[in-house]
Design an enzyme around this catalytic site. Structure first.
Site, PDB file in Angstrom:
ATOM      1  CB  SER A 240      12.469 102.747 -72.168  1.00  0.00           C
ATOM      2  OG  SER A 240      13.066 103.787 -71.445  1.00  0.00           O
ATOM      3  CG  HIS A 270       9.869 103.219 -67.615  1.00  0.00           C
ATOM      4  ND1 HIS A 270      10.626 104.293 -67.233  1.00  0.00           N
ATOM      5  CD2 HIS A 270      10.508 102.698 -68.708  1.00  0.00           C
ATOM      6  CE1 HIS A 270      11.665 104.425 -68.052  1.00  0.00           C
ATOM      7  NE2 HIS A 270      11.618 103.465 -68.966  1.00  0.00           N
ATOM      8  CG  HIS A 317      14.342 107.532 -60.026  1.00  0.00           C
ATOM      9  ND1 HIS A 317      15.505 106.875 -60.316  1.00  0.00           N
ATOM     10  CD2 HIS A 317      13.803 107.902 -61.220  1.00  0.00           C
ATOM     11  CE1 HIS A 317      15.677 106.854 -61.625  1.00  0.00           C
ATOM     12  NE2 HIS A 317      14.659 107.468 -62.191  1.00  0.00           N
ATOM     13  NE  ARG A 326      14.763 112.792 -65.442  1.00  0.00           N
ATOM     14  CZ  ARG A 326      14.346 111.549 -65.616  1.00  0.00           C
ATOM     15  NH1 ARG A 326      14.378 111.004 -66.826  1.00  0.00           N
ATOM     16  NH2 ARG A 326      13.898 110.833 -64.607  1.00  0.00           N
ATOM     17  CG  ASP A 372       7.225 110.231 -65.358  1.00  0.00           C
ATOM     18  OD1 ASP A 372       7.476 110.680 -66.493  1.00  0.00           O
ATOM     19  OD2 ASP A 372       7.630 109.134 -64.962  1.00  0.00           O
TER      20      ASP A 372
HETATM   21  N1  CMX Z   1       4.395 105.807 -53.736  1.00  0.00           N
HETATM   22  C1  CMX Z   1       4.162 104.790 -52.888  1.00  0.00           C
HETATM   23  N2  CMX Z   1       5.047 103.817 -52.637  1.00  0.00           N
HETATM   24  C2  CMX Z   1       6.235 103.902 -53.236  1.00  0.00           C
HETATM   25  C3  CMX Z   1       6.574 104.952 -54.095  1.00  0.00           C
HETATM   26  C4  CMX Z   1       5.584 105.923 -54.376  1.00  0.00           C
HETATM   27  N3  CMX Z   1       5.776 106.926 -55.219  1.00  0.00           N
HETATM   28  N4  CMX Z   1       7.827 104.771 -54.538  1.00  0.00           N
HETATM   29  C5  CMX Z   1       8.272 103.621 -53.973  1.00  0.00           C
HETATM   30  N5  CMX Z   1       7.304 103.105 -53.184  1.00  0.00           N
HETATM   31  C6  CMX Z   1       7.318 101.822 -52.475  1.00  0.00           C
HETATM   32  C7  CMX Z   1       7.511 100.720 -53.483  1.00  0.00           C
HETATM   33  O1  CMX Z   1       6.299 100.368 -54.112  1.00  0.00           O
HETATM   34  C8  CMX Z   1       8.083  99.620 -52.616  1.00  0.00           C
HETATM   35  O2  CMX Z   1       7.000  99.033 -51.899  1.00  0.00           O
HETATM   36  P1  CMX Z   1       6.968  97.463 -51.582  1.00  0.00           P
HETATM   37  O3  CMX Z   1       8.133  97.245 -50.673  1.00  0.00           O
HETATM   38  O4  CMX Z   1       5.638  97.282 -50.934  1.00  0.00           O
HETATM   39  O5  CMX Z   1       7.121  96.755 -52.893  1.00  0.00           O
HETATM   40  C9  CMX Z   1       8.933 100.400 -51.618  1.00  0.00           C
HETATM   41  O6  CMX Z   1       8.443 101.752 -51.639  1.00  0.00           O
HETATM   42  C10 CMX Z   1      10.417 100.418 -51.971  1.00  0.00           C
HETATM   43  O7  CMX Z   1      10.549 100.861 -53.308  1.00  0.00           O
HETATM   44  P2  CMX Z   1      11.861 101.678 -53.772  1.00  0.00           P
HETATM   45  O8  CMX Z   1      13.039 100.767 -53.577  1.00  0.00           O
HETATM   46  O9  CMX Z   1      11.915 103.001 -53.107  1.00  0.00           O
HETATM   47  O10 CMX Z   1      11.561 101.956 -55.296  1.00  0.00           O
HETATM   48  P3  CMX Z   1      11.787 100.978 -56.542  1.00  0.00           P
HETATM   49  O11 CMX Z   1      13.188 101.129 -56.996  1.00  0.00           O
HETATM   50  O12 CMX Z   1      11.314  99.597 -56.246  1.00  0.00           O
HETATM   51  O13 CMX Z   1      10.776 101.588 -57.595  1.00  0.00           O
HETATM   52  C11 CMX Z   1       9.667 103.324 -58.743  1.00  0.00           C
HETATM   53  C12 CMX Z   1      11.005 102.838 -58.217  1.00  0.00           C
HETATM   54  C13 CMX Z   1       9.910 104.562 -59.632  1.00  0.00           C
HETATM   55  C14 CMX Z   1       9.037 102.229 -59.600  1.00  0.00           C
HETATM   56  C15 CMX Z   1       8.750 103.687 -57.540  1.00  0.00           C
HETATM   57  O14 CMX Z   1       9.321 104.766 -56.823  1.00  0.00           O
HETATM   58  C16 CMX Z   1       7.323 104.032 -57.973  1.00  0.00           C
HETATM   59  O15 CMX Z   1       6.510 103.123 -58.113  1.00  0.00           O
HETATM   60  N6  CMX Z   1       7.019 105.363 -58.152  1.00  0.00           N
HETATM   61  C17 CMX Z   1       5.712 105.764 -58.655  1.00  0.00           C
HETATM   62  C18 CMX Z   1       5.623 105.530 -60.162  1.00  0.00           C
HETATM   63  C19 CMX Z   1       6.506 106.507 -60.909  1.00  0.00           C
HETATM   64  O16 CMX Z   1       6.488 107.709 -60.685  1.00  0.00           O
HETATM   65  N7  CMX Z   1       7.270 105.983 -61.877  1.00  0.00           N
HETATM   66  C20 CMX Z   1       8.081 106.832 -62.779  1.00  0.00           C
HETATM   67  C21 CMX Z   1       9.573 106.738 -62.522  1.00  0.00           C
HETATM   68  C22 CMX Z   1      10.339 107.572 -63.521  1.00  0.00           C
HETATM   69  C23 CMX Z   1      10.195 107.021 -64.908  1.00  0.00           C
HETATM   70  O17 CMX Z   1      10.746 105.931 -65.165  1.00  0.00           O
HETATM   71  O18 CMX Z   1       9.518 107.603 -65.737  1.00  0.00           O
END
Ligand code: CMX
Length: 437
Positions: A240, A270, A317, A326, A372
């Site tokens: 964002s 996000h 994250h 947070r 979140d």
């Molecule tokens: N549950 C399951 N799998 C997860 C996970 C979770 N909470 N967090 C990461 N992973 C997976 C990723 O999907 C990725 O899988 P692939 O290799 O199959 O693509 C792998 O672990 C590696 O990801 P990462 O490097 O640890 O995390 P990213 O930097 O790519 O993504 C984020 C970060 C936040 C998008 C991810 O942790 C996620 O999807 N979390 C759940 C959604 C969430 O809570 N988002 C809110 C974040 C805060 C905000 O911006 O508001």
């Protein structure tokens, strides 16, 4: 000129030579290499943005202008009878880097107070949208619709010195921030509370006024203050903030820029995760059909979600590698105000079981909860159970961070953002050359 704008003008004059010197004497100093993994992988860890508003340490979490969340909560002035600092004093901190006095904080409140009314055409736009439109679409649409009010555009069209760009940007930002809580509350009451609208109260600070317009009693005013503060800024690489910055770098005005940032916030990876956590939990509760969840049952649901190829919302994250402070700050609020809330207890149970499971699965780099995981639970407790609305409140808070960032971007005259892209052929060539060495 308002007190805050005057102080900001001073700060900008003091800061400009630092940026000028870095550009003049050190522009060729490298900040790091970029790997193929980073180019394909969303630029994780690539150091290519500058902001002084906040800094995110992977282990410690966020600092706003050098202050931890605990320090911000302790040092900033509060409104009478409040437990948490007012948003107005926080806005002063974000813009100037200084902790304001009570008088300065009140001056900001006065600056916002008369600008809270939503233009009639925005109300008409919201009312004409189908009621099942996602509230984030309504929210972002309302901000975009107000673009015709932009002072930046008016001054730019007349011809303006580049060094003054930040001034009408500031004025636009004040207009927007003053109205966002009113717009959010309007959407909420129109869409989920049978159109029973509550007009703003000019005498209240932003948090208390939001609580009032939402139809909520104490301590919801403090919750709103805490919520907006915690969701404001997370340095500038998050989607964002980056979307707002990118659009603003074209000299699009703050209305266009913030609307873009809100659209980025609406993605499930996000800000939408805040609604997804509650959706996930409610789904679990429904499937349990009255059976009290145990840790074993929770583990089963977490594995089921992962095995079906979905993420566990509220965990992981892109930068953080520890529990999000947070999350902790909101947990403290829950422990004080809603320790016996059922949903809070389930979230606490998730905190116990999810990290180990994510570690066992071996994919997520950070198994810990993010902001979140906790936000929606508190809203749920106070009867705001329409979880698709949660991201709108995230957006009200996020606006504080992204708008203070673009004011400073303009003040320091950062140029149009335009990184370079390569083709897959080029990456393969580079990779081949490196591995044959
Ligand atoms: N549950 C399951 N799998 C997860 C996970 C979770 N909470 N967090 C990461 N992973 C997976 C990723 O999907 C990725 O899988 P692939 O290799 O199959 O693509 C792998 O672990 C590696 O990801 P990462 O490097 O640890 O995390 P990213 O930097 O790519 O993504 C984020 C970060 C936040 C998008 C991810 O942790 C996620 O999807 N979390 C759940 C959604 C969430 O809570 N988002 C809110 C974040 C805060 C905000 O911006 O508001």
């Amino acid at each position: 000129m308002s007190l805050l704008k005057e102080r900001l003008a001073q700060k900008i004059e003091e800061h400009r030579p630092r940026t000028a010197k870095l550009l003049k004497d050190h522009a060729d100093v490298t900040l790091g290499d970029v790997t193929i993994g980073q180019a394909i992988g969303g630029g994780r860890g690539v150091k290519m943005l500058v902001t002084d508003i906040s800094y995110l340490d992977p282990n410690e979490g966020i600092r706003f202008r050098g202050f931890t969340i605990a320090e911000v909560l302790e040092k900033l002035p509060k409104s009478e009878g409040a437990e948490y600092p007012c948003v107005e004093s926080f806005w002063w901190l974000l813009l100037t880097g200084d902790i304001p006095t009570q008088e300065e904080s009140i001056a900001v409140r006065d600056e916002f107070s008369t600008k809270k009314i939503i233009p009639q055409y925005v109300i008409e736009l919201l009312r004409k949208m189908p009621r099942d439109t996602h509230p984030m679409t309504m929210f972002s649409g309302a901000v975009l619709a107000m673009q015709r009010e932009s002072k930046f555009v008016r001054y730019y069209d007349r011809g303006m010195d580049k060094t003054d760009y930040w001034k009408p940007t500031y004025d636009d930002a004040i207009q927007i921030i003053a109205k966002l809580p009113s717009i959010a509350a309007y959407i909420y009451r129109m869409k989920y509370r049978n159109d029973t609208l509550i007009p703003p109260d000019y005498s209240l600070d932003i948090g208390a006024n939001f609580a009032h317009m939402m139809g909520q009693k104490k301590p919801y005013d403090d919750l709103a203050r805490l919520y907006f503060l915690l969701h404001s800024d997370h340095e500038s690489g998050n989607a964002s903030a980056h979307a707002t910055h990118l659009v603003s770098s074209t000299l699009a005005d703050p209305y266009y820029s913030l609307s873009a940032g809100l659209n980025a916030l609406a993605g499930p990876l996000h800000g939408l995760a805040t609604q997804e956590v509650l959706r996930w939990l409610q789904d679990v509760i429904r499937k349990l059909d009255g059976v009290e969840p145990t840790e074993e049952l929770m583990k089963k649901f977490v594995w089921e979600t992962l095995n079906s190829g979905q993420v566990i919302p509220g965990f992981g994250h892109a930068v953080l590698r520890k529990t999000d402070p947070r999350y902790e700050a909101q947990r403290q609020f829950c422990l004080k105000h809603l320790p016996d809330d059922k949903t809070f207890k389930y979230v606490s149970m998730l905190y116990k079981v999810v990290p180990d499971i994510l570690v066992e699965q071996g994919k997520a780099k950070n198994p810990w909860p993010n902001v979140d995981a906790q936000s929606g639970v508190i809203q749920w407790h106070y009867g705001i159970k329409d979880f698709d609305f949660y991201t709108v409140m995230f957006g009200v808070g996020r606006a504080l961070g992204v708008l203070s960032n673009i004011i400073w971007d303009r003040a320091l005259m950062y140029p149009l953002e335009r990184p370079k892209s390569l083709t897959t052929d080029m990456l393969e060539d580079i990779a081949k050359k490196k591995s044959s060495k």
